[in-house]
Write an enzyme that holds these catalytic residues in place. Structure first.
Site, PDB file in Angstrom:
ATOM      1  N   ARG A  69      43.851 -23.504 -64.074  1.00 52.64           N
ATOM      2  CA  ARG A  69      42.460 -23.708 -63.667  1.00 52.64           C
ATOM      3  C   ARG A  69      41.502 -23.581 -64.849  1.00 52.64           C
ATOM      4  NH1 ARG A  69      44.357 -20.184 -59.565  1.00 52.64           N
ATOM      5  NH2 ARG A  69      44.538 -21.123 -57.499  1.00 52.64           N
ATOM      6  N   ILE A  70      41.640 -22.496 -65.618  1.00 53.90           N
ATOM      7  CA  ILE A  70      40.685 -22.231 -66.696  1.00 53.90           C
ATOM      8  C   ILE A  70      40.889 -23.209 -67.844  1.00 53.90           C
ATOM      9  CG2 ILE A  70      39.885 -20.521 -68.370  1.00 53.90           C
ATOM     10  CD1 ILE A  70      40.681 -18.366 -66.307  1.00 53.90           C
ATOM     11  N   ASP A 102      51.339 -28.313 -72.010  1.00 50.76           N
ATOM     12  CA  ASP A 102      51.780 -27.457 -70.914  1.00 50.76           C
ATOM     13  C   ASP A 102      53.030 -28.114 -70.340  1.00 50.76           C
ATOM     14  OD1 ASP A 102      52.240 -26.079 -68.511  1.00 50.76           O
ATOM     15  OD2 ASP A 102      50.112 -25.578 -68.312  1.00 50.76           O
ATOM     16  N   ARG A 137      45.277 -13.708 -72.119  1.00 50.04           N
ATOM     17  CA  ARG A 137      45.946 -12.423 -72.037  1.00 50.04           C
ATOM     18  C   ARG A 137      46.269 -11.937 -73.439  1.00 50.04           C
ATOM     19  NH1 ARG A 137      44.178 -12.299 -67.717  1.00 50.04           N
ATOM     20  NH2 ARG A 137      45.199 -11.949 -65.701  1.00 50.04           N
ATOM     21  N   ASP A 153      39.094 -12.260 -76.965  1.00 50.56           N
ATOM     22  CA  ASP A 153      38.489 -11.461 -75.896  1.00 50.56           C
ATOM     23  C   ASP A 153      39.513 -10.522 -75.271  1.00 50.56           C
ATOM     24  OD1 ASP A 153      36.281 -10.817 -74.085  1.00 50.56           O
ATOM     25  OD2 ASP A 153      37.421 -11.887 -72.538  1.00 50.56           O
ATOM     26  N   GLU A 189      44.547  -2.448 -74.778  1.00 47.42           N
ATOM     27  CA  GLU A 189      43.122  -2.328 -74.488  1.00 47.42           C
ATOM     28  C   GLU A 189      42.820  -0.943 -73.920  1.00 47.42           C
ATOM     29  OE1 GLU A 189      41.946  -5.583 -71.988  1.00 47.42           O
ATOM     30  OE2 GLU A 189      42.495  -7.110 -73.445  1.00 47.42           O
ATOM     31  N   HIS A 247      36.994  -7.962 -73.633  1.00 51.09           N
ATOM     32  CA  HIS A 247      37.507  -8.510 -72.363  1.00 51.09           C
ATOM     33  C   HIS A 247      36.353  -8.842 -71.415  1.00 51.09           C
ATOM     34  CE1 HIS A 247      41.441  -8.577 -69.875  1.00 51.09           C
ATOM     35  NE2 HIS A 247      40.606  -9.504 -69.445  1.00 51.09           N
ATOM     36  N   LEU A 248      35.508  -9.767 -71.865  1.00 49.09           N
ATOM     37  CA  LEU A 248      34.290 -10.119 -71.135  1.00 49.09           C
ATOM     38  C   LEU A 248      34.412 -11.415 -70.340  1.00 49.09           C
ATOM     39  CD1 LEU A 248      31.577  -9.367 -73.860  1.00 49.09           C
ATOM     40  CD2 LEU A 248      32.372  -7.871 -72.017  1.00 49.09           C
ATOM     41  N   GLY A 249      35.611 -12.005 -70.281  1.00 46.81           N
ATOM     42  CA  GLY A 249      35.753 -13.310 -69.653  1.00 46.81           C
ATOM     43  C   GLY A 249      35.186 -13.394 -68.250  1.00 46.81           C
ATOM     44  N   ALA A 250      35.358 -12.329 -67.468  1.00 50.04           N
ATOM     45  CA  ALA A 250      34.864 -12.335 -66.087  1.00 50.04           C
ATOM     46  C   ALA A 250      33.553 -11.581 -65.935  1.00 50.04           C
ATOM     47  CB  ALA A 250      35.915 -11.724 -65.166  1.00 50.04           C
TER      48      ALA A 250
END
Length: 536
Positions: free
Chosen positions: A160-161, A180, A242, A266, A271, A289-292
Site C-alpha cells: 500500500r505505502i 517486488d 522497518r 525514520d 529503537e 519513527h514519525l511515519g504515522a
C-alpha cells in the site's frame, strides 16, 4: 486453546480506553459501549478497571501480556490504535479467546507523505541548512542540492505505502522503477512504474531509493555492504518501513566513502536509536519513527479501532482482526487440511519465487464436504505471509487483491487417490504450477504431486525438488554434491514420467540451501531444474 468467538449482542459492554484516541473514536464507541477512559492509569489501576471489561483499546505504550489478560476474565476484544501489535501477546489473547484488532490502513497516507518529505529533505539538505542558520551562518553555496525531476526513483516493495509513494513521485516528474517479486509486472505498470527484473538491476539504476518492506528473515540486512556496492555513486536512500532492513553500519561506511550521497531514516534496528555512527553524519537525516505521527493518521487509527471494537462486541465479522479463528464449524479432521492449504500456498510462492497472478484451490474427497472458503483464505495467507506483515484470515483477501492476485475455488467429493486431497493450480510469471497434498496417519502432511509428477514427500521445513533426466547416475551426483556441502538428506522420494524421459526427486533436508548452492545443483549433469524452499 479455548474456542475464540465473536460476541452476541446484549447490554452495552464496558470498554476501557487505556491510551488517548481521537474524540471521534470515543464518539464511535459511546454509541454502542459503556466507555471507561483510563488514560494515565498505572498497571494496578488498569487491571482493576479491566476486571469487568469486555473491551480494551491501547496504542503502543500499554503492554497487553498474559498477566494483564488473566486479570480481565470478561475481556472479549483488544483494539490497537495503529498497525503494529508488538505490545500485545497475540498468542495469549488467542488462547484466552480474546479477539485482537488493529487499524492497518490508518497510517498509509501519512507514511507515504513522510517518505516524500524525507526524499526532499535530504535532496535539498534541509536539515544541514537549518542547523547552519541556527548557528548564525549564511552558507548558500555550501548546501547545493539536487532536483527530484527527471531522476530515477527505485521503489523496493509495492504494498500500500510503496504504491502511494510511487504515484506521488511521478507527480514530481520522476521515473519510477519498482522491484517486488510478489507483485505481477502488469500491476507494476498499472501504477505507472517500470518493473525491475531483480533487486541488483534496480540498485544499479536508482538515483533515489526508497524501501517499503516488512522486516522478515529474508529482508533483514537486505541493503548491506554487497547491495551498496551495486548502487550508483551518489545515490540517496530513504527508509520509512522497518528498521534492520538497512544495515546501519554499512550505510554509514557508504556515506563516508561517497558512494551514498545522502540518506534519511525514520526506523532503526533498535529503537530508541542508541549510539550510532549515523548521528555523526550531516548527510543523513534522522527522525524518531514519525511515519504515522500526523493528526490525521492518529485520528483515523482511533476511529478505525473504535469501530472495529464496537463491531466485534456487536457480533459482527471484523476485517481488521489479527487472530480470527476461521475453523469454527469445520469438521474436526478438516483443521489439519487448513494447515495443509497454508503450506501449499507457501510452497507455491517459495518454489515460484513470486505470488501467483491466478490460483485455484480444489478440495477432493472427504474434506470437500466442508466449505472451501476457509481453505482458500488459509492458502492465500500461507502465500502472502512470506511477503507481507500482519496477514490475518480477515485481511488476506484485500492484501491478495492489492498484490494483483485472482483466485477461484473448486470441490469434488470424488478422489481417485487419497481419502482427502488439497490441490492448488497457479500461474506465476506466465508459468503454470501445480501442487497436491494430503495428510496421512504415518507421515503427517505429505506432498503427493508436483507439476504433474506423482510423489510422496513429507512436508518439512526444508524442501528441495529437483527435475532431472531419468538416467543412471543423477541421484548419485546430487547426493555427492549435497554431501560435499555438508547438507544432510533426511528423506528422498522419486516420481517418474516415462513419456518425457524425465524424473523428479523430492528431498527433505536437515539444513538450508543458499542460492549459490542451488546454482551448483543446476550445473550438475542431468539436472534440469532445482527449487528449494524454507517453510520456517
Amino acid at each position: 486453546m479455548s474456542q475464540m468467538h465473536l460476541i452476541d449482542p446484549g447490554p452495552k459492554p464496558k470498554v476501557v480506553v487505556a491510551e488517548t484516541i481521537a474524540d471521534a473514536g470515543l464518539a464511535a464507541l459511546v454509541e454502542h459501549c459503556d466507555v471507561d477512559v483510563a488514560v494515565g492509569a498505572d498497571r494496578s489501576e488498569l487491571t482493576e478497571r479491566l476486571a469487568d471489561a469486555a473491551g480494551l483499546i491501547v496504542r503502543s505504550a500499554t503492554k497487553v501480556d498474559r498477566d494483564l489478560l488473566a486479570g480481565a476474565p470478561e475481556l472479549k476484544v483488544v483494539g490497537r490504535a495503529g498497525i503494529g501489535v508488538d505490545n500485545i501477546d497475540v498468542v495469549a489473547a488467542t488462547e484466552a479467546g480474546v479477539l485482537v484488532v488493529n487499524a492497518p490502513d490508518a497510517n498509509t497516507i501519512s507514511a507515504a507523505e513522510h517518505t516524500l518529505a524525507l526524499l526532499l529533505a535530504q535532496a535539498r539538505r534541509v536539515a544541514e541548512a537549518d542547523r547552519s542558520m541556527r548557528a548564525g551562518q549564511w552558507e548558500r553555496s555550501k548546501f547545493q542540492g539536487v532536483e527530484l525531476y527527471d531522476k530515477t526513483l527505485g521503489v523496493v516493495g509495492l504494498g500500500r505505502i510503496g504504491t502511494l509513494v510511487a504515484e506521488r513521485a511521478r507527480a514530481f516528474g520522476m521515473r519510477v522503477v519498482a522491484y517486488d517479486p510478489y507483485v505481477a509486472e502488469d500491476r507494476v505498470r498499472q501504477i505507472g512504474a517500470e518493473p525491475a527484473a531483480d533487486l541488483g538491476g534496480l540498485l544499479a539504476l536508482a538515483d533515489f531509493l526508497t524501501v517499503h518492506l516488512p522486516r522478515t528473515r529474508d529482508t533483514e540486512g537486505l541493503l548491506g555492504e554487497e547491495a551498496f556496492a551495486l548502487m550508483k555513486d551518489g545515490v540517496r536512500i530513504v527508509n520509512t518501513s522497518r528498521g534492520g532492513i538497512v544495515d546501519e553500519q554499512a550505510l554509514a561506511d557508504a556515506v563516508r566513502s561517497g558512494r551514498v550521497a545522502g540518506a534519511a531514516l525514520d526506523v532503526f534496528a533498535e529503537e530508541p536509536l542508541p549510539d550510532s555512527p549515523l548521528r555523526d553524519l550531516p548527510q543523513v537525516v534522522l527522525t524518531p519513527h514519525l511515519g504515522a505521527s500526523t493528526r490525521e493518521a492518529q485520528a483515523k487509527a482511533g476511529v478505525a479501532v473504535a469501530k472495529a471494537v464496537a463491531a466485534a462486541l456487536r457480533g459482527e465479522l471484523v476485517r481488521s482482526a489479527v487472530n480470527l479463528d476461521i475453523g469454527s464449524g469445520l469438521d474436526e479432521a478438516a483443521h489439519a487440511y487448513l494447515d495443509l492449504a497454508a503450506s501449499l500456498g507457501a510452497i507455491l510462492t517459495g518454489f515460484s519465487r513470486g505470488l501467483p497472478e491466478v490460483v485455484t484451490i480444489r478440495l477432493e474427497g472427504e474434506v470437500a464436504a466442508n466449505p472451501v472458503r476457509p481453505f482458500t483464505l488459509s492458502m492465500l495467507k500461507g502465500a502472502l505471509t512470506r511477503v507481507a506483515e500482519n496477514v490475518s484470515f480477515v485481511n488476506v483477501q484485500s492484501l491478495a487483491q492489492a498484490h494483483g492476485m485472482r483466485w477461484s475455488e473448486e470441490a469434488s467429493i470424488d478422489s481417485a487417490t487419497y481419502l482427502s486431497v488439497v490441490r492448488i493450480f497457479g500461474t506465476v510469471g506466465g508459468k503454470e504450477r501445480s501442487f497436491s497434498a494430503t495428510v496421512t496417519d504415518r507421515k503427517g502432511p505429505v506432498l503427493t504431486e508436483v507439476g504433474g509428477y506423482d510423489i510422496e514427500l513429507p512436508i518439512t521445513r526444508y524442501l528441495l525438488v529437483v527435475r532431472n533426466d531419468d538416467v543412471p547416475g543423477v541421484i548419485g551426483r546430487l547426493g555427492t554434491f549435497l554431501g560435499a556441502q555438508r547438507v544432510n538428506i533426511a528423506n528422498m522420494a522419486v516420481g517418474r514420467q516415462a513419456s518425457t524421459g524425465r524424473a523428479m526427486m523430492g528431498l527433505n533436508l536437515d539444513d538450508p540451501l543458499g542460492d549459490d548452492q542451488v546454482q551448483g545443483l543446476l550445473a550438475l549433469e542431468g539436472i534440469a531444474d532445482a527449487r528449494f524452499v524454507d517453510l520456517g
